[in-house]
Scaffold this motif. Sequence first.
Motif, mmCIF file in Angstrom:
data_model
loop_
_atom_site.group_PDB
_atom_site.id
_atom_site.type_symbol
_atom_site.label_atom_id
_atom_site.label_comp_id
_atom_site.label_asym_id
_atom_site.label_seq_id
_atom_site.Cartn_x
_atom_site.Cartn_y
_atom_site.Cartn_z
ATOM 1 N N ASN A 59 -6.893 -6.354 7.221
ATOM 2 C CA ASN A 59 -6.876 -5.624 8.490
ATOM 3 C C ASN A 59 -5.607 -4.819 8.714
ATOM 4 O O ASN A 59 -5.583 -3.937 9.573
ATOM 5 C CB ASN A 59 -7.062 -6.599 9.653
ATOM 6 C CG ASN A 59 -8.426 -7.239 9.657
ATOM 7 O OD1 ASN A 59 -9.419 -6.589 9.396
ATOM 8 N ND2 ASN A 59 -8.465 -8.542 9.943
ATOM 9 N N VAL A 60 -4.547 -5.141 7.979
ATOM 10 C CA VAL A 60 -3.261 -4.505 8.267
ATOM 11 C C VAL A 60 -2.722 -3.729 7.063
ATOM 12 O O VAL A 60 -1.523 -3.526 6.937
ATOM 13 C CB VAL A 60 -2.216 -5.543 8.735
ATOM 14 C CG1 VAL A 60 -2.594 -6.102 10.088
ATOM 15 C CG2 VAL A 60 -2.052 -6.661 7.711
ATOM 16 N N SER A 61 -3.581 -3.278 6.173
ATOM 17 C CA SER A 61 -3.127 -2.500 5.022
ATOM 18 C C SER A 61 -2.697 -1.106 5.462
ATOM 19 O O SER A 61 -3.078 -0.614 6.531
ATOM 20 C CB SER A 61 -4.243 -2.380 3.983
ATOM 21 O OG SER A 61 -5.303 -1.573 4.478
ATOM 22 N N ARG A 62 -1.923 -0.444 4.626
ATOM 23 C CA ARG A 62 -1.535 0.941 4.911
ATOM 24 C C ARG A 62 -2.774 1.822 4.992
ATOM 25 O O ARG A 62 -2.845 2.717 5.833
ATOM 26 C CB ARG A 62 -0.586 1.457 3.831
ATOM 27 C CG ARG A 62 -0.141 2.898 4.038
ATOM 28 C CD ARG A 62 0.928 3.327 3.035
ATOM 29 N NE ARG A 62 1.344 4.698 3.306
ATOM 30 C CZ ARG A 62 0.827 5.768 2.714
ATOM 31 N NH1 ARG A 62 -0.124 5.629 1.792
ATOM 32 N NH2 ARG A 62 1.249 6.985 3.018
ATOM 33 N N ALA A 63 -3.741 1.574 4.122
ATOM 34 C CA ALA A 63 -4.966 2.379 4.115
ATOM 35 C C ALA A 63 -5.696 2.295 5.447
ATOM 36 O O ALA A 63 -6.310 3.276 5.895
ATOM 37 C CB ALA A 63 -5.880 1.923 2.986
ATOM 38 N N ALA A 64 -5.658 1.137 6.091
ATOM 39 C CA ALA A 64 -6.341 0.932 7.370
ATOM 40 C C ALA A 64 -5.455 1.246 8.559
ATOM 41 O O ALA A 64 -5.736 0.816 9.687
ATOM 42 C CB ALA A 64 -6.830 -0.509 7.462
ATOM 43 N N GLY A 65 -4.365 1.992 8.312
ATOM 44 C CA GLY A 65 -3.473 2.364 9.415
ATOM 45 C C GLY A 65 -2.716 1.185 9.972
ATOM 46 O O GLY A 65 -2.341 1.188 11.155
ATOM 47 N N PHE A 66 -2.506 0.162 9.150
ATOM 48 C CA PHE A 66 -1.792 -1.042 9.570
ATOM 49 C C PHE A 66 -2.490 -1.712 10.753
ATOM 50 O O PHE A 66 -1.846 -2.343 11.590
ATOM 51 C CB PHE A 66 -0.324 -0.727 9.901
ATOM 52 C CG PHE A 66 0.403 -0.036 8.785
ATOM 53 C CD1 PHE A 66 0.813 -0.738 7.665
ATOM 54 C CD2 PHE A 66 0.655 1.327 8.837
ATOM 55 C CE1 PHE A 66 1.469 -0.104 6.623
ATOM 56 C CE2 PHE A 66 1.312 1.972 7.801
ATOM 57 C CZ PHE A 66 1.717 1.253 6.685
ATOM 58 N N GLY A 67 -3.804 -1.554 10.818
ATOM 59 C CA GLY A 67 -4.584 -2.172 11.876
ATOM 60 C C GLY A 67 -5.009 -1.210 12.963
ATOM 61 O O GLY A 67 -5.735 -1.594 13.889
ATOM 62 N N ALA A 68 -4.584 0.047 12.878
ATOM 63 C CA ALA A 68 -4.879 1.024 13.928
ATOM 64 C C ALA A 68 -6.207 1.738 13.712
ATOM 65 O O ALA A 68 -6.605 2.553 14.547
ATOM 66 C CB ALA A 68 -3.761 2.058 14.015
ATOM 67 N N ALA A 69 -6.894 1.455 12.602
ATOM 68 C CA ALA A 69 -8.161 2.136 12.300
ATOM 69 C C ALA A 69 -9.262 1.096 12.117
ATOM 70 O O ALA A 69 -9.650 0.765 10.996
ATOM 71 C CB ALA A 69 -8.024 2.992 11.056
ATOM 72 N N PRO A 70 -9.782 0.544 13.226
ATOM 73 C CA PRO A 70 -10.774 -0.542 13.117
ATOM 74 C C PRO A 70 -12.069 -0.125 12.435
ATOM 75 O O PRO A 70 -12.793 -0.977 11.922
ATOM 76 C CB PRO A 70 -11.011 -0.933 14.581
ATOM 77 C CG PRO A 70 -10.606 0.252 15.379
ATOM 78 C CD PRO A 70 -9.473 0.871 14.627
#
Length: 255
Positions: free
Chosen positions: A121-132
Amino acid sequence: MKENRFKRAIVQGRQQIGIWSMMREPMVTEMLGQLGYDWILLDCEHTPNDEPGVMAMLQALSACETEPMVRPSCLNVAEIKRLLDVGARNILIPYVQTVEEAELAAAAVAYPPAGIRGVSNVSRAAGFGAAPDYFVTARDEICLIVQIETGAALDRLEDIAAVPGIDGLFIGPADLAASLGHPGNPKHPEVHAAILDGIRRIRAAGKPAGFLSPDQGLLEDVVSAGCVFTAIDMDLSVLRRGAMARLEACRTIRE
């Protein structure tokens, strides 16, 4: 997520000019990204690059229009997962020879239930959690390319191209030349013919075809055959040629 311009372009058959990067230096990567190439390959197969190094180079390219592509060291699911998590989204898998290997590559870049990519959930690819919504939309912007580098892979080319999730195929001239009995000689007539035939067969199978060569004549041949993402040189080779040419031009200073 940002639209993957590279993926859209090659699916549409629009030529994308690239450069191969062997240098583990984000400043060099940033400079190359500012030159106007459509894509740049960050190589982990034949370099000491690793995931932290790749992430630094991806960060260096974040303000550039150039789309990064990353080649892992091999078809390693754990390595591919880490590269995806640090932000790679154009993935080039080397030395794919069978349908089963192509299927594993496709599974490695897709989340369950379609694949086996691990969820963070907190990867760089996922915006560190900002892109659910990342886990739902990620695969749309990931471009998976497999390398055809042996005679055996050429024999199975159409079957590999038909694997769901394979977005393009790339002919690797150096390993192909060695596989066909001509190591170090991708210009051999047998290798040259196999390269062009492979490009045409990839396009006939309905997939984008890619290639790498600093040889201008060979590049023109593969583009005529249908290559749509074409790497025209390697950064180390460009550096060496430039440094040697400058040295030769200035040898008279010693006299």
